[in-house]
Design an enzyme around this catalytic site. Structure first.
Site, short mmCIF file in Angstrom:
data_model
loop_
_atom_site.label_atom_id
_atom_site.label_comp_id
_atom_site.label_asym_id
_atom_site.label_seq_id
_atom_site.Cartn_x
_atom_site.Cartn_y
_atom_site.Cartn_z
N ARG A 45 0.84 -1.21 0.00
CA ARG A 45 0.00 0.00 0.00
C ARG A 45 0.87 1.25 0.00
O ARG A 45 0.59 2.22 -0.71
CB ARG A 45 -0.97 0.01 1.20
CG ARG A 45 -1.74 1.33 1.29
CD ARG A 45 -2.99 1.34 2.16
NE ARG A 45 -2.91 0.52 3.34
CZ ARG A 45 -2.18 0.78 4.44
NH1 ARG A 45 -1.47 1.89 4.50
NH2 ARG A 45 -2.17 -0.05 5.45
N TYR A 97 -17.05 15.79 -15.89
CA TYR A 97 -17.32 14.35 -15.90
C TYR A 97 -18.35 14.02 -14.79
O TYR A 97 -18.19 14.47 -13.65
CB TYR A 97 -16.01 13.58 -15.68
CG TYR A 97 -16.20 12.10 -15.54
CD1 TYR A 97 -16.53 11.32 -16.63
CD2 TYR A 97 -16.05 11.48 -14.30
CE1 TYR A 97 -16.72 9.96 -16.49
CE2 TYR A 97 -16.23 10.13 -14.15
CZ TYR A 97 -16.57 9.37 -15.26
OH TYR A 97 -16.76 8.02 -15.11
N ASP A 169 -7.95 17.83 -15.35
CA ASP A 169 -8.23 16.44 -15.70
C ASP A 169 -7.87 16.29 -17.17
O ASP A 169 -8.58 16.78 -18.04
CB ASP A 169 -9.71 16.13 -15.43
CG ASP A 169 -10.08 14.67 -15.74
OD1 ASP A 169 -9.39 14.05 -16.58
OD2 ASP A 169 -11.07 14.19 -15.17
N LYS A 194 -8.71 5.22 -19.68
CA LYS A 194 -9.01 5.67 -21.04
C LYS A 194 -7.75 5.60 -21.90
O LYS A 194 -7.25 4.52 -22.14
CB LYS A 194 -9.63 7.07 -20.99
CG LYS A 194 -10.68 7.27 -19.87
CD LYS A 194 -11.95 6.47 -20.09
CE LYS A 194 -12.86 6.45 -18.87
NZ LYS A 194 -13.21 7.73 -18.29
C1 LIG Z 1 -13.69 8.14 -16.97
C2 LIG Z 1 -13.32 9.49 -16.48
C3 LIG Z 1 -13.06 9.73 -15.13
C4 LIG Z 1 -13.22 8.64 -14.06
O1 LIG Z 1 -12.28 7.64 -14.20
P1 LIG Z 1 -12.51 6.12 -13.69
O2 LIG Z 1 -11.24 5.47 -14.05
O3 LIG Z 1 -13.72 5.61 -14.40
O4 LIG Z 1 -12.74 6.22 -12.22
C5 LIG Z 1 -12.67 10.99 -14.75
N1 LIG Z 1 -12.56 11.99 -15.65
C6 LIG Z 1 -12.82 11.81 -16.96
C7 LIG Z 1 -12.68 12.95 -17.90
C8 LIG Z 1 -13.21 10.55 -17.42
O5 LIG Z 1 -13.50 10.39 -18.72
#
Ligand SMILES: *Cc1c(COP(=O)(O)O)cnc(C)c1O
Length: 393
Positions: A45, A97, A169, A194
């Protein structure tokens, strides 16, 4: 040396064995020579060599001092919000998001953190929303699903002048196209689920801090709260990142071709893609990023939910699914999927009309993707004509 070459050689060869792939240290604990005397790791961890290789890699990719890997993108976002205290305020992009909105609204509001949502592509709106309690500005650029662009450098200047943090982000652009820390942001987060992972086979998140001090505070939260990425998932994410530049290049090329095709199609009303000269923030996108990404959204002339649902259920290569950024092309109907929880009026006002369709353009041959869309348009056109005949009869 190009960034792509640098990336591939930033992935270390294992000094112990010469293995060219980062070893998966699938262990919870590490044997110590004496209490507190160890080889740099004591408990997974707190730290794990496979995760550390990923964390160093993303720190280099985003030009930051500290990289941290989490069990999901939302866990990464959660760690950043923990930098705040009760009474603090966030200014966040209004088409944020959905999961981040839920976290801010349903979790952090309980702890007295207030969020003001504004259109961050409009600098004046950001400026006007700043109060003495604003401690964090939260950007997504491009946004989802209307692909609005915020000027990162300009917002970073505002943030600095008001002594608040700027977090971007960077999920949609990926560091292959855009490096917010180099434009003045303090923190970058990713849903590595992603483009970084890139193969739709892992849920992961990363945070990169420009300065070591903020990075160390985030690292403390990572260990204290415990939402770490597992060694195997860290390896999968490294494995994905290895081909990031190559994949993103192809995503961008196909997405532009798809956007240009859609722009001239008689069934299409509006196309949202920052790479089109018709996009309202095309110049800023060009200035701050090396490409325009793999996401394209569009609305139909027949602006009904029914027409959009008919479209998204008849594509063959574009699979109907949530998520984005993987090798397979995906199609989504935000009004019914990602944005379903937003009241219809509010959703439409944010530009997410009933017929808006979002494409995540994958790595199939460009021509095949365009053929798939063309066949789908023919199908919905035929349906409409048949319906018209029934009405006329
Ligand atoms: C998918 C996504 C998230 C969240 O990510 P997870 O891996 O699903 O928790 C946050 N910000 C954006 C822009 C996303 O497309």
């Amino acid at each position: 040396m190009s960034n792509a070459t640098q990336l591939i050689h930033n992935i270390p060869v294992d000094p112990l064995t010469g293995a060219v792939s980062v070893p998966i240290y699938q262990t919870s604990t590490f044997v110590q020579e004496a209490p507190g005397v160890n080889k740099g790791y004591d408990y997974t961890r707190s730290g794990n060599p496979t995760r550390a290789a990923l964390e160093q890699l993303v720190a280099q990719l985003e030009n930051g001092a500290v990289g941290l890997a989490f069990a999901s993108g939302l866990a990464a976002i959660d760690a950043v919000i923990k930098l705040l205290h009760s009474g603090d305020e966030i200014i966040a992009v209004d088409d944020i998001y959905g999961g981040a909105f839920r976290l801010f609204d349903k979790v952090y509001q309980q702890y007295g953190v207030k969020v003001n949502y504004v259109d961050c592509s409009n600098l004046e709106q950001v400026f006007n929303a700043i109060t003495p309690r604003t401690k964090l500005i939260w950007l997504e650029t491009p946004t989802n699903p209307t692909l609005k662009i915020a000027d990162i450098k300009a917002v970073a200047k505002l943030a600095e002048a008001h002594r608040c943090l700027l977090c971007v982000d960077n999920t949609f652009a990926s560091p292959a196209l855009q490096q917010p820390l180099s434009l003045g942001a303090d923190i970058v987060v990713h849903s590595a689920t992603k483009y970084l992972g890139g193969h739709s086979d892992v849920i992961a998140g990363v945070v990169v801090a420009r300065e070591r001090e903020i990075g160390e505070r985030l690292k403390f939260f990572q260990n204290a709260c415990g939402a770490v990425l597992s060694p195997f998932d860290s390896w999968l994410t490294i494995r994905g990142i290895e081909t990031l530049f190559l994949r993103v290049k192809q995503h961008c090329a196909s997405a532009l071709a798809v956007a240009q095709f859609l722009e001239t199609h008689p069934e299409v009303d509006k196309v949202f893609y920052p790479g089109l000269a018709s996009h309202p923030h095309h110049d800023i996108a060009r200035k701050q990023s090396k490409g325009f990404g793999g996401i394209v959204s569009f609305t139909l002339k027949d602006d009904t939910e029914q027409a959009a649902v008919s479209f998204v259920t008849h594509t063959k290569l574009f699979k109907l699914a949530e998520s984005l950024g993987g090798i397979k092309s995906l199609v989504a109907h935000p009004a019914n999927m990602t944005h379903k929880s937003i009241p219809a009026e509010k959703r439409r006002a944010a530009g997410v009309s009933d017929s808006l369709i979002r494409l995540s353009v994958g790595l199939e041959e460009t021509e095949d993707l365009i053929n798939d869309l063309e066949a789908t348009f023919r199908h919905i056109e035929k349906n409409r004509k048949e319906k018209q005949q029934v009405i006329n009869a």
